[in-house]
Design a protein around this motif. Structure first.
Motif, PDB file in Angstrom:
ATOM      1  N   GLY A  60      17.545   6.829 -12.891  1.00 58.22           N
ATOM      2  CA  GLY A  60      17.379   6.138 -14.144  1.00 58.22           C
ATOM      3  C   GLY A  60      17.333   6.961 -15.285  1.00 58.22           C
ATOM      4  N   LEU A  61      18.360   7.629 -15.294  1.00 53.48           N
ATOM      5  CA  LEU A  61      18.537   8.426 -16.503  1.00 53.48           C
ATOM      6  C   LEU A  61      19.288   7.838 -17.562  1.00 53.48           C
ATOM      7  CD1 LEU A  61      19.185  11.911 -14.761  1.00 53.48           C
ATOM      8  CD2 LEU A  61      17.160  10.873 -15.605  1.00 53.48           C
ATOM      9  N   SER A  62      19.251   8.155 -18.791  1.00 55.17           N
ATOM     10  CA  SER A  62      19.812   7.690 -20.021  1.00 55.17           C
ATOM     11  C   SER A  62      21.053   8.956 -19.993  1.00 55.17           C
ATOM     12  CB  SER A  62      18.994   7.811 -21.189  1.00 55.17           C
ATOM     13  OG  SER A  62      18.850   8.896 -21.641  1.00 55.17           O
ATOM     14  N   ASN A  63      21.972   8.733 -21.006  1.00 52.18           N
ATOM     15  CA  ASN A  63      23.082   9.686 -21.138  1.00 52.18           C
ATOM     16  C   ASN A  63      22.631  10.952 -21.744  1.00 52.18           C
ATOM     17  OD1 ASN A  63      25.721   8.589 -20.140  1.00 52.18           O
ATOM     18  ND2 ASN A  63      25.085   6.871 -21.590  1.00 52.18           N
ATOM     19  N   THR A  64      21.535  10.779 -22.463  1.00 47.11           N
ATOM     20  CA  THR A  64      20.910  11.858 -23.134  1.00 47.11           C
ATOM     21  C   THR A  64      20.115  12.780 -22.230  1.00 47.11           C
ATOM     22  OG1 THR A  64      20.439  10.573 -25.413  1.00 47.11           O
ATOM     23  CG2 THR A  64      19.275  12.534 -25.035  1.00 47.11           C
ATOM     24  N   ALA A  65      19.396  11.974 -21.318  1.00 51.45           N
ATOM     25  CA  ALA A  65      18.649  12.730 -20.118  1.00 51.45           C
ATOM     26  C   ALA A  65      19.490  13.376 -19.411  1.00 51.45           C
ATOM     27  CB  ALA A  65      17.581  11.762 -19.562  1.00 51.45           C
ATOM     28  N   TYR A  66      20.622  12.774 -19.002  1.00 50.10           N
ATOM     29  CA  TYR A  66      21.806  13.483 -18.385  1.00 50.10           C
ATOM     30  C   TYR A  66      22.318  14.953 -18.593  1.00 50.10           C
ATOM     31  CZ  TYR A  66      26.495  14.698 -16.573  1.00 50.10           C
ATOM     32  OH  TYR A  66      27.646  15.357 -16.099  1.00 50.10           O
ATOM     33  N   GLY A  67      22.560  14.674 -20.033  1.00 46.82           N
ATOM     34  CA  GLY A  67      23.040  15.737 -20.994  1.00 46.82           C
ATOM     35  C   GLY A  67      21.860  16.715 -20.977  1.00 46.82           C
ATOM     36  N   LEU A  68      20.620  16.588 -21.271  1.00 51.32           N
ATOM     37  CA  LEU A  68      19.582  17.599 -21.155  1.00 51.32           C
ATOM     38  C   LEU A  68      19.638  18.136 -19.758  1.00 51.32           C
ATOM     39  CD1 LEU A  68      17.308  18.937 -22.394  1.00 51.32           C
ATOM     40  CD2 LEU A  68      15.946  16.697 -21.683  1.00 51.32           C
ATOM     41  N   GLY A  69      19.572  17.500 -18.720  1.00 54.64           N
ATOM     42  CA  GLY A  69      19.556  18.086 -17.345  1.00 54.64           C
ATOM     43  C   GLY A  69      20.851  18.872 -17.187  1.00 54.64           C
ATOM     44  N   ALA A  70      21.867  18.369 -17.416  1.00 59.04           N
ATOM     45  CA  ALA A  70      23.026  19.471 -17.295  1.00 59.04           C
ATOM     46  C   ALA A  70      22.900  20.659 -18.221  1.00 59.04           C
ATOM     47  CB  ALA A  70      24.414  18.708 -17.840  1.00 59.04           C
ATOM     48  N   GLN A 391      27.406  30.787 -23.427  1.00 57.10           N
ATOM     49  CA  GLN A 391      26.813  29.839 -22.666  1.00 57.10           C
ATOM     50  C   GLN A 391      25.935  28.801 -23.332  1.00 57.10           C
ATOM     51  OE1 GLN A 391      28.035  28.971 -19.671  1.00 57.10           O
ATOM     52  NE2 GLN A 391      29.487  30.840 -19.719  1.00 57.10           N
ATOM     53  N   MET A 392      25.548  29.331 -24.489  1.00 52.90           N
ATOM     54  CA  MET A 392      24.647  28.506 -25.455  1.00 52.90           C
ATOM     55  C   MET A 392      25.470  27.057 -25.652  1.00 52.90           C
ATOM     56  SD  MET A 392      22.516  30.899 -27.603  1.00 52.90           S
ATOM     57  CE  MET A 392      21.311  32.063 -26.777  1.00 52.90           C
ATOM     58  N   GLY A 393      26.856  27.240 -25.704  1.00 54.60           N
ATOM     59  CA  GLY A 393      27.741  25.965 -25.749  1.00 54.60           C
ATOM     60  C   GLY A 393      27.640  24.990 -24.698  1.00 54.60           C
ATOM     61  N   GLY A 394      26.837  25.658 -23.613  1.00 55.39           N
ATOM     62  CA  GLY A 394      26.842  24.620 -22.748  1.00 55.39           C
ATOM     63  C   GLY A 394      25.426  23.958 -22.694  1.00 55.39           C
ATOM     64  N   ILE A 395      24.647  24.439 -23.402  1.00 58.58           N
ATOM     65  CA  ILE A 395      23.365  23.617 -24.107  1.00 58.58           C
ATOM     66  C   ILE A 395      23.583  22.698 -24.968  1.00 58.58           C
ATOM     67  CG2 ILE A 395      21.135  23.665 -24.793  1.00 58.58           C
ATOM     68  CD1 ILE A 395      21.255  26.798 -23.915  1.00 58.58           C
ATOM     69  N   VAL A 396      24.447  22.948 -26.164  1.00 61.56           N
ATOM     70  CA  VAL A 396      24.763  22.130 -27.238  1.00 61.56           C
ATOM     71  C   VAL A 396      25.663  20.749 -27.036  1.00 61.56           C
ATOM     72  CG1 VAL A 396      25.928  21.961 -29.422  1.00 61.56           C
ATOM     73  CG2 VAL A 396      24.262  24.015 -28.995  1.00 61.56           C
ATOM     74  N   SER A 397      26.656  21.339 -26.174  1.00 61.54           N
ATOM     75  CA  SER A 397      27.701  20.456 -25.982  1.00 61.54           C
ATOM     76  C   SER A 397      27.476  19.167 -25.023  1.00 61.54           C
ATOM     77  CB  SER A 397      28.896  21.026 -25.106  1.00 61.54           C
ATOM     78  OG  SER A 397      29.962  20.080 -25.002  1.00 61.54           O
ATOM     79  N   PRO A 398      26.571  19.429 -23.805  1.00 62.94           N
ATOM     80  CA  PRO A 398      26.528  18.086 -23.147  1.00 62.94           C
ATOM     81  C   PRO A 398      25.287  17.186 -23.786  1.00 62.94           C
ATOM     82  CG  PRO A 398      25.821  20.045 -21.974  1.00 62.94           C
ATOM     83  CD  PRO A 398      26.444  20.289 -22.983  1.00 62.94           C
ATOM     84  N   VAL A 399      24.179  17.825 -24.310  1.00 64.76           N
ATOM     85  CA  VAL A 399      23.398  16.953 -25.091  1.00 64.76           C
ATOM     86  C   VAL A 399      23.833  16.377 -26.265  1.00 64.76           C
ATOM     87  CG1 VAL A 399      21.121  17.330 -26.291  1.00 64.76           C
ATOM     88  CG2 VAL A 399      21.395  18.729 -24.441  1.00 64.76           C
ATOM     89  N   MET A 400      24.818  17.089 -27.044  1.00 64.65           N
ATOM     90  CA  MET A 400      25.376  16.406 -28.225  1.00 64.65           C
ATOM     91  C   MET A 400      26.066  15.216 -27.827  1.00 64.65           C
ATOM     92  SD  MET A 400      28.067  17.991 -30.942  1.00 64.65           S
ATOM     93  CE  MET A 400      29.577  17.980 -29.427  1.00 64.65           C
ATOM     94  N   VAL A 401      27.007  15.480 -26.855  1.00 62.53           N
ATOM     95  CA  VAL A 401      27.978  14.183 -26.263  1.00 62.53           C
ATOM     96  C   VAL A 401      26.894  13.110 -25.983  1.00 62.53           C
ATOM     97  CG1 VAL A 401      29.944  13.427 -24.921  1.00 62.53           C
ATOM     98  CG2 VAL A 401      29.724  15.900 -25.889  1.00 62.53           C
ATOM     99  N   GLY A 402      26.101  13.518 -25.033  1.00 61.10           N
ATOM    100  CA  GLY A 402      24.927  12.402 -24.472  1.00 61.10           C
ATOM    101  C   GLY A 402      24.631  11.820 -25.553  1.00 61.10           C
ATOM    102  N   TYR A 403      23.890  12.173 -26.478  1.00 63.99           N
ATOM    103  CA  TYR A 403      23.142  11.864 -27.724  1.00 63.99           C
ATOM    104  C   TYR A 403      24.014  10.831 -28.541  1.00 63.99           C
ATOM    105  CZ  TYR A 403      20.557  11.046 -31.837  1.00 63.99           C
ATOM    106  OH  TYR A 403      20.068  10.535 -33.116  1.00 63.99           O
ATOM    107  N   ILE A 404      25.300  11.205 -28.941  1.00 61.37           N
ATOM    108  CA  ILE A 404      26.255  10.735 -29.550  1.00 61.37           C
ATOM    109  C   ILE A 404      26.638   9.294 -29.018  1.00 61.37           C
ATOM    110  CG2 ILE A 404      28.567  10.554 -30.448  1.00 61.37           C
ATOM    111  CD1 ILE A 404      28.165  13.339 -31.520  1.00 61.37           C
ATOM    112  N   LYS A 405      26.827   9.340 -27.494  1.00 60.00           N
ATOM    113  CA  LYS A 405      27.080   8.365 -26.667  1.00 60.00           C
ATOM    114  C   LYS A 405      26.062   7.244 -26.750  1.00 60.00           C
ATOM    115  CE  LYS A 405      28.804   6.842 -22.235  1.00 60.00           C
ATOM    116  NZ  LYS A 405      29.840   5.910 -22.831  1.00 60.00           N
ATOM    117  N   ASP A 406      24.929   7.754 -26.688  1.00 62.93           N
ATOM    118  CA  ASP A 406      23.845   6.592 -26.504  1.00 62.93           C
ATOM    119  C   ASP A 406      23.574   6.042 -27.860  1.00 62.93           C
ATOM    120  OD1 ASP A 406      22.824   6.983 -23.962  1.00 62.93           O
ATOM    121  OD2 ASP A 406      21.391   8.514 -24.237  1.00 62.93           O
ATOM    122  N   PHE A 407      23.684   7.021 -28.997  1.00 58.45           N
ATOM    123  CA  PHE A 407      23.573   6.388 -30.234  1.00 58.45           C
ATOM    124  C   PHE A 407      24.649   5.433 -30.713  1.00 58.45           C
ATOM    125  CE2 PHE A 407      23.488   6.812 -35.053  1.00 58.45           C
ATOM    126  CZ  PHE A 407      22.427   6.510 -35.238  1.00 58.45           C
TER     127      PHE A 407
END
Length: 443
Positions: A60-70, A391-407
């Protein structure tokens, strides 16, 4: 982690050594195993993108939650990256790389027990922590075995495994999700992590009993070959005086290289974590077909790696090739946003991303050794720190994309942003690096 070489010894043995045959001998001895290990390491990063649809439904994850986990995978990776590589320098590559592989294999397999959101977060962090140090450790290890003028093609050969991880892993993941879902009452995405984790434990044991830490320990090289190879590597190590991580950090261009790699990884993780979602959003529903289409950028990336690796070594123009590849990737991201609802043009855009961004990573890794060569522990830690910042780009990128998609309900704005950051990376490569990194490599 080197052997001493006298000028007299080199002069006596050099005439009888065919350098290309020697490098080929070393490559065939080391690279097959290292590439297989790297293939599983890269698949360990991208398998979450294939598991996304079933995993989100079950937890039951949102795209933002998925991005955070990734992204939490990368948090664990970043926190333990430099300490891991410093330990590799102390205990030796063979022992430490074996430990890394076995521990991340176990952690990945444990994903089959995830049933809640918080378990997903914790285990993703743990997998990243266990894998920390593997990629920079291998890159550092290769600098101990290959002269500078061969590192472009050797690094490209290594990163070819990442392309194969997508090329092979994408279709196989689609088949596992589509045809093993429910087998023995186990979900398809659980099978995906189980089959990705268990082989890593066995590979770790093979690494422990097969790799050697030093040229001097390579019983499969003659004494003359050991002496010659060590001398060729030492001849291109200009910064022998830098023996610590702090000294390496003070080198002109170090911080800029790290920031450029961060921007490259923002693009890389954008492709790796969201390509299946882009294809699905364009109208493809079958997991098997999505897996096959997701392989396209990795096929293009593999071809580009091989071609650019050889051209880069032949010309010595490392920086310009990295810049050109990043620009191609940026075009791919922008066009993917434009053609987000047209499957054919989207796949062409993904092919451009793969050709540029996937191939830019090995091309980039020919630059740090020019700055850090001969720095001993500083080189190991410096390479790890550049990779950590990246690799910090791997923190920023999935969370950013997930948040933008949800928003916004669309990934298109995120694709445009990634395209812009890629162009910034290209500009910094042209105008932001010191003269020492602008010069062509000498043979």
């Amino acid at each position: 982690m080197s052997i001493s070489v006298s000028t007299a010894d080199v002069g006596t043995s050099a005439a009888s050594i065919d350098e290309k045959k020697l490098i080929s001998k070393v490559a065939w001895r080391l690279m097959p195993l290292i590439m297989v290990c790297y293939l599983f390491a890269f698949f360990d990063r991208i398998n979450i993108s294939f598991a996304k649809f079933q995993l989100q439904t079950d937890l039951g994850l949102s795209n933002t939650a998925y991005g955070l986990g990734a992204g939490l995978f990368v948090v664990g990776y970043v926190l333990f990256e430099v300490p891991s590589n410093m330990m590799l320098y102390k205990v030796g590559a063979r022992r430490w790389i074996a430990r890394i592989m076995m521990s991340w294999g176990v952690a990945t397999a444990l994903m089959i027990f995830v049933t809640t959101e918080w378990q997903f977060y914790v285990l993703r962090f743990l997998i990243g922590a266990m894998e920390a140090g593997f990629a920079p450790g291998v890159l550092y290890y290769l600098t101990l075995w290959f002269p500078q003028n061969y590192r472009g093609r050797i690094t490209s050969t290594l990163f070819l495994a990442s392309a194969f991880a997508g090329l092979i892993g994408a279709p196989v993941s689609g088949l596992v999700l589509g045809h093993m879902d429910g087998l023995f009452d186990v979900r398809g995405w659980h099978w995906l992590f189980l089959l990705g984790g268990i082989p890593c434990v066995g590979l770790g044991l093979v690494v422990f009993f097969t790799l050697k830490d030093r040229i001097a320990d390579a019983h499969w090289l003659s004494a003359d070959e050991q002496t010659y190879l060590a001398s060729r590597i030492a001849s291109h190590e200009p910064n022998q005086k830098h023996g610590s991580l702090l000294a390496a950090l003070k080198l002109p261009g170090f911080a800029m290289l790290a920031f450029i790699y961060f921007l490259i990884q923002v693009a890389s993780y954008g492709l790796n974590f969201w390509a299946p979602q882009l294809i699905r959003s364009a109208g493809t529903e079958s997991p098997t077909i999505i897996g096959l289409l997701t392989a396209v950028p990795y096929v293009c990336g593999a071809i580009s790696m091989l071609v650019i690796g050889r051209l880069s070594d032949a010309t010595g123009e490392r920086r310009k090739f990295v810049c050109g590849l990043i620009v191609v990737g940026a075009i791919g991201f922008v066009s993917a946003g434009i053609f987000a609802n047209h499957t054919v043009f989207l796949i062409v855009s993904l092919a451009l991303m793969g050709t540029g961004i996937i191939a830019s990573i090995p091309a980039f890794w020919a630059l740090p050794p020019k700055l850090l060569a001969g720095a001993g522990a500083g080189a190991a830690g410096g390479i790890a720190l550049i990779n950590t910042v990246g690799q910090m780009g791997g923190i920023v990128s999935p969370v950013m994309v997930g948040y933008i998609k949800d928003f916004t309900g669309s990934t298109t704005p995120a694709l445009y942003i990634i395209g812009a950051t890629s162009l910034i990376a290209a500009a910094l490569l042209i105008w932001g690096l010191p003269e020492s990194l602008r010069t062509r490599d000498k043979s």
